[in-house]
Write a protein that holds these residues in place. Sequence first.
Motif, short mmCIF file in Angstrom:
data_model
loop_
_atom_site.label_atom_id
_atom_site.label_comp_id
_atom_site.label_asym_id
_atom_site.label_seq_id
_atom_site.Cartn_x
_atom_site.Cartn_y
_atom_site.Cartn_z
N ALA A 75 0.84 -1.20 0.00
CA ALA A 75 0.00 0.00 0.00
C ALA A 75 0.87 1.25 0.00
O ALA A 75 0.57 2.23 -0.69
CB ALA A 75 -0.93 -0.01 1.21
N HIS A 114 0.23 -9.25 -11.40
CA HIS A 114 -0.85 -10.20 -11.58
C HIS A 114 -1.94 -9.92 -10.56
O HIS A 114 -2.90 -10.68 -10.45
CB HIS A 114 -0.33 -11.63 -11.48
CG HIS A 114 0.29 -11.90 -10.16
ND1 HIS A 114 1.65 -11.83 -9.96
CD2 HIS A 114 -0.25 -12.18 -8.98
CE1 HIS A 114 1.90 -12.06 -8.69
NE2 HIS A 114 0.77 -12.27 -8.07
N LEU A 150 -4.99 -7.99 -9.55
CA LEU A 150 -6.00 -7.13 -10.17
C LEU A 150 -6.48 -6.03 -9.22
O LEU A 150 -7.01 -5.02 -9.65
CB LEU A 150 -7.18 -7.97 -10.67
CG LEU A 150 -6.85 -8.84 -11.89
CD1 LEU A 150 -8.02 -9.75 -12.24
CD2 LEU A 150 -6.49 -7.99 -13.09
N GLY A 151 -6.29 -6.23 -7.92
CA GLY A 151 -6.59 -5.18 -6.96
C GLY A 151 -5.67 -3.99 -7.18
O GLY A 151 -6.11 -2.84 -7.22
N ALA A 170 -6.75 -2.13 -10.29
CA ALA A 170 -7.93 -1.28 -10.07
C ALA A 170 -7.55 -0.02 -9.30
O ALA A 170 -8.14 1.04 -9.48
CB ALA A 170 -9.00 -2.06 -9.30
N ASP A 171 -6.54 -0.14 -8.46
CA ASP A 171 -6.13 0.97 -7.61
C ASP A 171 -5.34 2.03 -8.38
O ASP A 171 -5.52 3.22 -8.19
CB ASP A 171 -5.28 0.39 -6.47
CG ASP A 171 -4.95 1.42 -5.41
OD1 ASP A 171 -5.43 2.56 -5.52
OD2 ASP A 171 -4.22 1.08 -4.47
N VAL A 216 -9.47 0.94 -17.56
CA VAL A 216 -9.77 0.05 -16.43
C VAL A 216 -11.25 -0.30 -16.40
O VAL A 216 -11.61 -1.44 -16.13
CB VAL A 216 -9.42 0.62 -15.02
CG1 VAL A 216 -8.06 0.22 -14.58
CG2 VAL A 216 -9.67 2.09 -14.91
N ASP A 217 -12.09 0.67 -16.69
CA ASP A 217 -13.52 0.38 -16.66
C ASP A 217 -13.92 -0.60 -17.76
O ASP A 217 -14.73 -1.50 -17.54
CB ASP A 217 -14.35 1.68 -16.76
CG ASP A 217 -14.26 2.49 -15.46
OD1 ASP A 217 -13.37 2.18 -14.64
OD2 ASP A 217 -15.07 3.41 -15.27
N PHE A 271 -12.72 -4.05 -16.38
CA PHE A 271 -13.40 -4.57 -15.19
C PHE A 271 -14.91 -4.68 -15.36
O PHE A 271 -15.54 -5.53 -14.77
CB PHE A 271 -13.07 -3.71 -13.97
CG PHE A 271 -11.73 -4.03 -13.36
CD1 PHE A 271 -11.61 -4.99 -12.36
CD2 PHE A 271 -10.58 -3.39 -13.81
CE1 PHE A 271 -10.37 -5.29 -11.81
CE2 PHE A 271 -9.34 -3.69 -13.27
CZ PHE A 271 -9.23 -4.64 -12.27
N TYR A 272 -15.50 -3.78 -16.17
CA TYR A 272 -16.97 -3.79 -16.24
C TYR A 272 -17.53 -4.23 -17.57
O TYR A 272 -18.70 -4.60 -17.66
CB TYR A 272 -17.53 -2.40 -15.90
CG TYR A 272 -17.06 -1.90 -14.56
CD1 TYR A 272 -17.17 -2.71 -13.42
CD2 TYR A 272 -16.47 -0.65 -14.42
CE1 TYR A 272 -16.73 -2.27 -12.19
CE2 TYR A 272 -16.03 -0.21 -13.19
CZ TYR A 272 -16.15 -1.02 -12.08
OH TYR A 272 -15.70 -0.59 -10.87
N ARG A 302 -12.75 -11.35 -3.81
CA ARG A 302 -12.84 -9.96 -3.34
C ARG A 302 -13.03 -9.96 -1.85
O ARG A 302 -13.85 -10.67 -1.31
CB ARG A 302 -14.04 -9.28 -3.98
CG ARG A 302 -13.84 -8.98 -5.43
CD ARG A 302 -15.07 -8.36 -5.99
NE ARG A 302 -15.37 -7.10 -5.30
CZ ARG A 302 -15.93 -6.07 -5.92
NH1 ARG A 302 -16.23 -6.14 -7.18
NH2 ARG A 302 -16.20 -4.97 -5.24
#
Lengths: 317, 331
Positions: free
Chosen positions: B193, B215, B217-218, B221-222, B241-242, B245-246, B262
């Motif tokens: 972090a 590798h 994916l968190g 996304a961050d 990213v959207d 992910f979506y 998750r």
Amino acid sequence: MSETILEVNNLKKYFGVTNGVLKAVDNVSLSIQRGETFGLVGESGCGKSTLGRTIMRLYSATDGEVLFNGENVHQLKGGRLKQFNREMQMVFQDPYASLNPRMTVGDIIAEGIDIHRLYSGVKRRERVAELLHTVGLPEEHASRFPHEFSGGQRQRIGIARALAIKPQFIVADEPVSALDVSVQAQVINLFKRLQKENGLTYLFISHDLAMVKHIADRCGVMYLGALMEVAKASELYRKPLHPYTVALLSAIPIPDPEVERKRERVILEGDVPSPINPPPGCRFFARCPKAMPECQVNAPRLIAVETEHYVACHLYK
Amino acid sequence: MKNILEVKDLKVSFHTYAGEVQAVRGVSFELRKGEVLAIVGESGCGKSVTSQTIMRLIPSPPSIIKAGSIIFDETIDLVQLSLKEMESIRGSEIGMIFQDPMTSLNPTMTIGKQITEGLVKHQGLTQEKAQKQAIELLLLVGISRPETRIKQYPHEFSGGMRQRVMIAISLACRPKLLIADEPTTALDVTIQAQIIDLLKDLQDKIGSSIIIITHNLGVVADIAQRVAVMYAGKIVEQGTVDDIFYSAQHPYTWGLLHSILRLDDEEKSELVPIEGMPPDLLDPPLGCAFAARCPHALNICLKEDPQTQIIQDEHSMACWLMDKRVKVKIC
Ligand SMILES: Nc1ncnc2c1ncn2[C@@H]1O[C@H](COP(=O)(O)OP(=O)(O)OP(=O)(O)O)[C@@H](O)[C@H]1O
Ligand SMILES: Nc1ncnc2c1ncn2[C@@H]1O[C@H](COP(=O)(O)OP(=O)(O)O)[C@@H](O)[C@H]1O
Ligand code: SF4
Ligand code: SF4
Ligand SMILES: [Mg+2]
Ligand SMILES: [Mg+2]
């Protein structure tokens, strides 16, 4: 209904090092019920593997006791000890290093069978084939060598080896950490299926909190040799109480950009301190955003704050 | 927005005793100035070979760049540079952070010396000035008491601090591009972090353009604005990213997204693995490399490799399901 299979009381494992005493596990108590999965999480070096290994008797205990089915495992001898060695098995983190490269897969899996002289000849071959089948590998693989397999396949071989002598309890030390996510999911589903089919109890060690949340019924959070919080897995994630657990959960990015854009992170300063000659008082003191003067002097004890929710922190009395 | 990097149809192979390993099989992507692009994919899919080829860090032999171009800052094709020319770019315009901070630092040299070396060599600073800048850099990456720290050796630092030092070194010459290959994989989550926060800060304050290989994916996304999903030496899907992910469209991307857990899931969702293994790049399959594991594979997938097509704006992918001639329903 629930029956305690493992009880750890005030367990300590210290290592003598050149510049003092390394307190790898310091006064840990916990109990695990038959058929459950107990998850153990924490950062590198916090003592997870040492705790697992001391429970397994791979290390002697410096102090305290480990009761398995009511018996102190560190005092077992003769036939009782042999029995214990069958009933508790370990699956290791590194699927590359934990299999002997010169042995065939069949001989690796049958190691325990041979040591305990359970089967031989055709019976032994049948059992190996059955185990390979259980972990989702074709039985022809028995004559091959470990280097011919991928990480996920090797981990399946390690699991088959652990299952060979029908244990009751498996200590799984980071069993999927070395694998790719898509393959992790394969191995985790295998663990879950085997538990259902054989009524196994797991001590599941991992630094991946999402993984532990998924597989564990209850969960313990370790920091610098001590347990900080123990609760039902779902409860721990919904309502973490210990400041360290809060920070740990907050540090993990969620694979969802929308969520990440909105999230405020608690970022801890500094690193985990050395477990050599740790200071008195709370282990988390140096990094704790909520630290109070008394925390530096008195070590908080793990106490029940709510039903089945234990916390070691002076904020909760 | 200008592109700081344009990789076009890059192909890289290794010659081994067993034959030709086709590690990178035609990769194309762009990186805009000030943007963070994440490259994701399973181990062995060619992420590191791609990034090390951009840096020209892979010795030849055994590797050869079989085809393609890597245009840096709109004018220079890195593929065409001599190793000597490349070396000066590496120290000053492109910085790199590796997965293992211990092996990438020199254990016999003080941290201070390792940071100042490049400053003296590439920017012609005096030792004194370089020293001052080294202290500032260490402060920038969040290392306290830098005056004492610069006299210490790597083994006196923790893993997270070494990674910060690596970042400080790679930032020393204010590179236009920073390539970070699994910069947090060897680190604990609380330290991860800190490092991700630091990288985001660099993007905000210095406007660095960053390629992050991971590798996790968190982490993607961050930190990332755009994502390239790699499989068996190719980029199979690419987008914001959207987009990824979506509204992912490629079966491999779906598989990846379903196989991760998750932390904020309320229910214990079922984990859906991608069955099977990635193909051997010594002998890659004729058609789509994912066909053997793909639940939607068609006959054509086994015979012919799908071309990359644009779905919308920046979103593109290579899969037969997109082809107008193929009429299938996926639920
Ligand atoms: N045989 C040993 N002799 C001395 N120190 C040891 C020994 N084994 C472990 N330690 C130390 O004990 C502490 C706890 O180590 P342990 O391996 O249990 O950590 P861990 O929580 O499993 O970490 P990781 O997540 O990195 O596997 C560490 O400081 C480690 O260096
Ligand atoms: N020095 C080498 N010799 C032969 N093959 C290599 C070498 N380095 C990498 N490869 C192969 O290239 C492919 C891509 O590797 P790499 O880029 O390291 O993957 P990753 O995506 O995990 O970073 C793999 O099949 C790998 O085995
Ligand atoms: S006891 Fe004090 S220092 Fe320790 S976690 Fe609680 S508040 Fe923080
Ligand atoms: S091209 Fe065919 S095999 Fe490949 S991902 Fe698309 S549907 Fe699956
Ligand atoms: Mg360990
Ligand atoms: Mg790599």
